[in-house]
Write a protein that holds these residues in place. Sequence first.
Motif, PDB file in Angstrom:
ATOM      1  N   PHE A  21       0.833  -1.208   0.000  1.00 14.14           N
ATOM      2  CA  PHE A  21       0.000   0.000   0.000  1.00 14.14           C
ATOM      3  C   PHE A  21       0.868   1.259   0.000  1.00 14.14           C
ATOM      4  O   PHE A  21       0.623   2.201  -0.755  1.00 14.14           O
ATOM      5  CB  PHE A  21      -0.926  -0.005   1.215  1.00 14.14           C
ATOM      6  N   ILE A  22       1.909   1.282   0.827  1.00  9.72           N
ATOM      7  CA  ILE A  22       2.795   2.443   0.917  1.00  9.72           C
ATOM      8  C   ILE A  22       3.416   2.750  -0.443  1.00  9.72           C
ATOM      9  O   ILE A  22       3.387   3.891  -0.924  1.00  9.72           O
ATOM     10  CB  ILE A  22       3.898   2.187   1.972  1.00  9.72           C
ATOM     11  N   ILE A  23       3.974   1.743  -1.071  1.00 11.34           N
ATOM     12  CA  ILE A  23       4.668   1.961  -2.344  1.00 11.34           C
ATOM     13  C   ILE A  23       3.683   2.329  -3.446  1.00 11.34           C
ATOM     14  O   ILE A  23       3.961   3.210  -4.280  1.00 11.34           O
ATOM     15  CB  ILE A  23       5.505   0.722  -2.702  1.00 11.34           C
ATOM     16  N   SER A  24       2.513   1.694  -3.446  1.00  9.59           N
ATOM     17  CA  SER A  24       1.530   2.031  -4.480  1.00  9.59           C
ATOM     18  C   SER A  24       1.033   3.466  -4.315  1.00  9.59           C
ATOM     19  O   SER A  24       0.793   4.161  -5.317  1.00  9.59           O
ATOM     20  CB  SER A  24       0.360   1.056  -4.441  1.00  9.59           C
ATOM     21  N   GLU A  25       0.870   3.923  -3.084  1.00  9.86           N
ATOM     22  CA  GLU A  25       0.450   5.302  -2.853  1.00  9.86           C
ATOM     23  C   GLU A  25       1.507   6.293  -3.354  1.00  9.86           C
ATOM     24  O   GLU A  25       1.180   7.312  -3.963  1.00  9.86           O
ATOM     25  CB  GLU A  25       0.180   5.535  -1.364  1.00  9.86           C
ATOM     26  N   CYS A  26       2.767   5.979  -3.089  1.00 11.46           N
ATOM     27  CA  CYS A  26       3.843   6.859  -3.563  1.00 11.46           C
ATOM     28  C   CYS A  26       3.907   6.852  -5.090  1.00 11.46           C
ATOM     29  O   CYS A  26       4.140   7.896  -5.719  1.00 11.46           O
ATOM     30  CB  CYS A  26       5.174   6.430  -2.966  1.00 11.46           C
ATOM     31  N   ASP A  27       3.696   5.680  -5.693  1.00 14.85           N
ATOM     32  CA  ASP A  27       3.703   5.602  -7.158  1.00 14.85           C
ATOM     33  C   ASP A  27       2.553   6.408  -7.758  1.00 14.85           C
ATOM     34  O   ASP A  27       2.728   7.085  -8.786  1.00 14.85           O
ATOM     35  CB  ASP A  27       3.614   4.149  -7.603  1.00 14.85           C
ATOM     36  N   LEU A  28       1.378   6.328  -7.147  1.00 15.64           N
ATOM     37  CA  LEU A  28       0.249   7.123  -7.626  1.00 15.64           C
ATOM     38  C   LEU A  28       0.577   8.606  -7.555  1.00 15.64           C
ATOM     39  O   LEU A  28       0.258   9.378  -8.463  1.00 15.64           O
ATOM     40  CB  LEU A  28      -1.002   6.810  -6.805  1.00 15.64           C
ATOM     41  N   ALA A  29       1.210   9.002  -6.462  1.00 15.86           N
ATOM     42  CA  ALA A  29       1.576  10.412  -6.310  1.00 15.86           C
ATOM     43  C   ALA A  29       2.594  10.820  -7.362  1.00 15.86           C
ATOM     44  O   ALA A  29       2.477  11.881  -7.990  1.00 15.86           O
ATOM     45  CB  ALA A  29       2.121  10.654  -4.907  1.00 15.86           C
ATOM     46  N   LEU A  30       3.606   9.979  -7.565  1.00 15.70           N
ATOM     47  CA  LEU A  30       4.656  10.314  -8.531  1.00 15.70           C
ATOM     48  C   LEU A  30       4.148  10.310  -9.968  1.00 15.70           C
ATOM     49  O   LEU A  30       4.754  10.935 -10.844  1.00 15.70           O
ATOM     50  CB  LEU A  30       5.825   9.344  -8.381  1.00 15.70           C
ATOM     51  N   ALA A  31       3.035   9.618 -10.204  1.00 20.66           N
ATOM     52  CA  ALA A  31       2.442   9.623 -11.541  1.00 20.66           C
ATOM     53  C   ALA A  31       1.681  10.910 -11.826  1.00 20.66           C
ATOM     54  O   ALA A  31       1.289  11.158 -12.976  1.00 20.66           O
ATOM     55  CB  ALA A  31       1.508   8.424 -11.699  1.00 20.66           C
ATOM     56  N   THR A  32       1.477  11.726 -10.812  1.00 23.51           N
ATOM     57  CA  THR A  32       0.808  13.010 -11.007  1.00 23.51           C
ATOM     58  C   THR A  32       1.669  13.892 -11.897  1.00 23.51           C
ATOM     59  O   THR A  32       2.856  14.089 -11.612  1.00 23.51           O
ATOM     60  CB  THR A  32       0.594  13.719  -9.648  1.00 23.51           C
ATOM     61  N   PRO A  33       1.127  14.431 -12.976  1.00 28.18           N
ATOM     62  CA  PRO A  33       1.943  15.306 -13.840  1.00 28.18           C
ATOM     63  C   PRO A  33       2.514  16.480 -13.047  1.00 28.18           C
ATOM     64  O   PRO A  33       1.829  17.077 -12.215  1.00 28.18           O
ATOM     65  CB  PRO A  33       0.940  15.784 -14.891  1.00 28.18           C
ATOM     66  N   GLU A  34       3.777  16.761 -13.303  1.00 24.31           N
ATOM     67  CA  GLU A  34       4.413  17.889 -12.608  1.00 24.31           C
ATOM     68  C   GLU A  34       4.135  19.171 -13.367  1.00 24.31           C
ATOM     69  O   GLU A  34       4.217  19.206 -14.590  1.00 24.31           O
ATOM     70  CB  GLU A  34       5.913  17.674 -12.477  1.00 24.31           C
ATOM     71  N   SER A  35       3.793  20.208 -12.623  1.00 27.25           N
ATOM     72  CA  SER A  35       3.492  21.499 -13.246  1.00 27.25           C
ATOM     73  C   SER A  35       4.741  22.070 -13.885  1.00 27.25           C
ATOM     74  O   SER A  35       5.844  21.950 -13.351  1.00 27.25           O
ATOM     75  CB  SER A  35       2.954  22.478 -12.203  1.00 27.25           C
ATOM     76  N   GLU A  36       4.580  22.672 -15.019  1.00 26.37           N
ATOM     77  CA  GLU A  36       5.687  23.296 -15.730  1.00 26.37           C
ATOM     78  C   GLU A  36       5.698  24.794 -15.440  1.00 26.37           C
ATOM     79  O   GLU A  36       4.746  25.502 -15.750  1.00 26.37           O
ATOM     80  CB  GLU A  36       5.543  23.072 -17.239  1.00 26.37           C
ATOM     81  N   GLY A  37       6.769  25.246 -14.809  1.00 26.85           N
ATOM     82  CA  GLY A  37       6.933  26.676 -14.575  1.00 26.85           C
ATOM     83  C   GLY A  37       5.953  27.266 -13.586  1.00 26.85           C
ATOM     84  O   GLY A  37       5.735  28.483 -13.574  1.00 26.85           O
ATOM     85  N   GLN A  38       5.335  26.429 -12.737  1.00 27.67           N
ATOM     86  CA  GLN A  38       4.393  26.929 -11.739  1.00 27.67           C
ATOM     87  C   GLN A  38       4.886  26.550 -10.346  1.00 27.67           C
ATOM     88  O   GLN A  38       5.400  25.453 -10.135  1.00 27.67           O
ATOM     89  CB  GLN A  38       2.999  26.344 -11.957  1.00 27.67           C
ATOM     90  N   ALA A  39       4.699  27.453  -9.398  1.00 23.33           N
ATOM     91  CA  ALA A  39       5.114  27.209  -8.018  1.00 23.33           C
ATOM     92  C   ALA A  39       3.995  26.542  -7.234  1.00 23.33           C
ATOM     93  O   ALA A  39       3.763  26.846  -6.058  1.00 23.33           O
ATOM     94  CB  ALA A  39       5.524  28.518  -7.356  1.00 23.33           C
ATOM     95  N   ILE A  40       3.275  25.631  -7.873  1.00 26.02           N
ATOM     96  CA  ILE A  40       2.218  24.864  -7.234  1.00 26.02           C
ATOM     97  C   ILE A  40       2.322  23.434  -7.725  1.00 26.02           C
ATOM     98  O   ILE A  40       3.059  23.125  -8.655  1.00 26.02           O
ATOM     99  CB  ILE A  40       0.809  25.438  -7.543  1.00 26.02           C
ATOM    100  N   GLY A  41       1.565  22.547  -7.095  1.00 25.14           N
ATOM    101  CA  GLY A  41       1.567  21.165  -7.522  1.00 25.14           C
ATOM    102  C   GLY A  41       2.617  20.336  -6.804  1.00 25.14           C
ATOM    103  O   GLY A  41       3.380  20.831  -5.971  1.00 25.14           O
ATOM    104  N   PHE A  42       2.645  19.055  -7.128  1.00 21.90           N
ATOM    105  CA  PHE A  42       3.582  18.107  -6.532  1.00 21.90           C
ATOM    106  C   PHE A  42       4.871  18.168  -7.327  1.00 21.90           C
ATOM    107  O   PHE A  42       4.930  17.746  -8.480  1.00 21.90           O
ATOM    108  CB  PHE A  42       2.961  16.710  -6.569  1.00 21.90           C
TER     109      PHE A  42
END
Length: 753
Positions: A194-215
């Motif tokens: 569960f721990i690793i799958s939760e982290c993977d789900l989070a890391l799959a979140t697209p990273e914002s480009e040029g914005q000071a928000i998001g993961f």
Amino acid sequence: MRNRFLKLVCVATFALGMVACADLDMPSDGRVTLEGIFSTYHRTRNYYSNCIGAIPQSGFIYQGQTTPLASFCDETQDASDGVSGAVYSWYTGNTSSTYNPLTASYYDPWDHYFLAIRRCNTFLESINDPSIATYNFNEVEKNGWIAEVRVARAYFYLQLIKRYGGVPLMEISYEVTHDFTTDKRASFEEVADFIISECDLALATPESEGQAIGFRWSIDDTERGKISRGFACAVKSQTALYAASPLWFTDGSKYTWDKALSVTKDALDKCLAHGYQLYNTEIAEDIAQNPYAYYFIQRSDPSRSADKETIFETTTMRTNVWKFAGTPITEGMVKAGPCPSQELVDSYEMANGEPPILSYSDANHLQPVINQASGYDPNNPYAGRDPRFYASIYYNGSPRSLTSGRIDKTVYPLNFTSTKNNITMSVNGDEITLETTGGDPWIHTTTLGKPLTGDEVRVVAFEYKSEQSIGDAEFFYCVAGGPQGGVESGANIPIPAASEWTRFEFDLSAGINQFGFGVNNSGGQSPENHYFRFDVTGGADYKITLRNFQVECYTLPPTPVQVETFVEGNCGISDKLTDVRYTRTGYYMRKFNNYLSNANVDADGLMKIFRLGELYLNYAEAAYQVNGPDASSGSMSARDAVNAVRTRAGMPALPSGLSKADFEQRYRNERRVELAFEEHRFFDVRRWKILNQTDGFVTGMKITKTDSGYTYTRFKLADRPTSADKYLLYPIKQTEVAKMNAFTGDNWQNPGW
């Protein structure tokens, strides 16, 4: 229908130690509906912040928030071993399912983390429910919050399984009507999944480009405490490593060393690819002994402009080593606290990379087997050791203060005036060129603005270039309205030729102390109007270019006081059990301690919860288990990863060709030294299942001063019962065990408790 009222201050306690928020339709009296929270930006952000803020402070959090976890394993013998409290209870076996010294102060992990998990569950359910979350959120920011809360929840579960083993997995918030008879205690592997799958789900979140928000990978210095993508990688790395370790691996488990290698490699590779680096900035010797020492006394900068190693650091609680692990010669110290064990001291290699002690020939560790190739001298045992030793341990003869050079320095810049004789002056920016034209050349300076009195060292200083050397420059002390000459400060002062900018200084102190400054004052002029006459040399055709002409006043630091741990020394060893101010082992903790810290200033470091050094070592452990020490597992071998950490510390590389068993011994020692006092050793000896070899007792070093030097005698401290197998895990509180036994008919208690 699900009830949506939430108390701002929760008051009802659920089973499993979680604090439940009241689910009753009652008039508004300080409560607020979930719709009321998630319909506004600021309330939603505050709720998200409360989820992240449940990551507790680390450091000296035990025994009334004055003792570190190092006091409860073989790293140290705490000086509070003879007085009532958590340490005494732990050392004497007063631990049970109704009282655990490690959970009796600051926070109870079971209650704290399950409450935090419930809060995360509520957030994730609510923000993804369009009937509750009616605010028009920026999708990038919203998805960033969701990712961070997922990772925070994963981190909370990691902390639970490290202490208790498998725990109930709760992915949704429990309602008051929840049927607890259906609950079960998940296995370690299930929670790790569960721990690793939760982290993977989070890391799959697209990273914002040029914005000071998001993961994001990169956060700003104003966002201290925010969870980054590096944090998620670190959680995955540690989880996989623990799951593959002997304590938790079972036949058929998916968490083989191959699996751990894949996860730890991916975590390390991602962090390296996004700019994380081991801290290795050179530092002045009067600030810290070496980069490793400085890393642990400075606060991280989340933007990683300087500190590129720290992934996550405790946000507010400084370690307070000076106070709660202090030396008796430190102003304001309260107790010696965790006194490093002789076993830990023995684990620091010699600077040549050789272990000084190979083993012990007796069961009490009083007869060390010395590695003759190491150069270790039992009559001079602290010379020539790993630089991390000097950064982490106060030993007999170590300097308490590193101060050198000049302190309390004040600078009085001076210029030259038009009052001169047989000399020309030209100015180019901040450079002044003086050229003599006759037999007695001199020039006046501007006034100092203060009298040069007191016990300070006072020098006239400047930088210069000159193609010629002279041996007869002079300075005169003068007063406004007085004679052109004044009193001579010193005759025949040499100024050597210099083709590059060179610093010159002349100590004025002796002359000032003898004559005063401006002794020819005949007009009642105030001392601050005093000035210099600079006689460059005798004769014509001498040319010198100057800059930064000034008077510097400073004090010299006192000779650094040495830490004396010998019997009756200023920090001498004590076996008086009620005297908590003196070491039990002959050593004091130094890591995290800034020597400038005392009752007036707290400059000690903060605990690093995750850092790149750990990720290198996690990877190395999995890699040598799978491929041996030297075979590359992609970008590097296990030995390469360990050597990266050693190189930063200033240590030689581990040799190639070590057997897997020999490498394991060196690796475990490296982890012990590199991560000393960082809350890793307590868990490492458990997951390796070597607790019965490490925690039964520790030893110290009794040092006696003689006319010819010192004698060193090892001694054994009292046995501890904490090496028994039941101490591999925390006991679950008996009240919780009784509840779940009543609900499910199963005994959830850990073995031996």
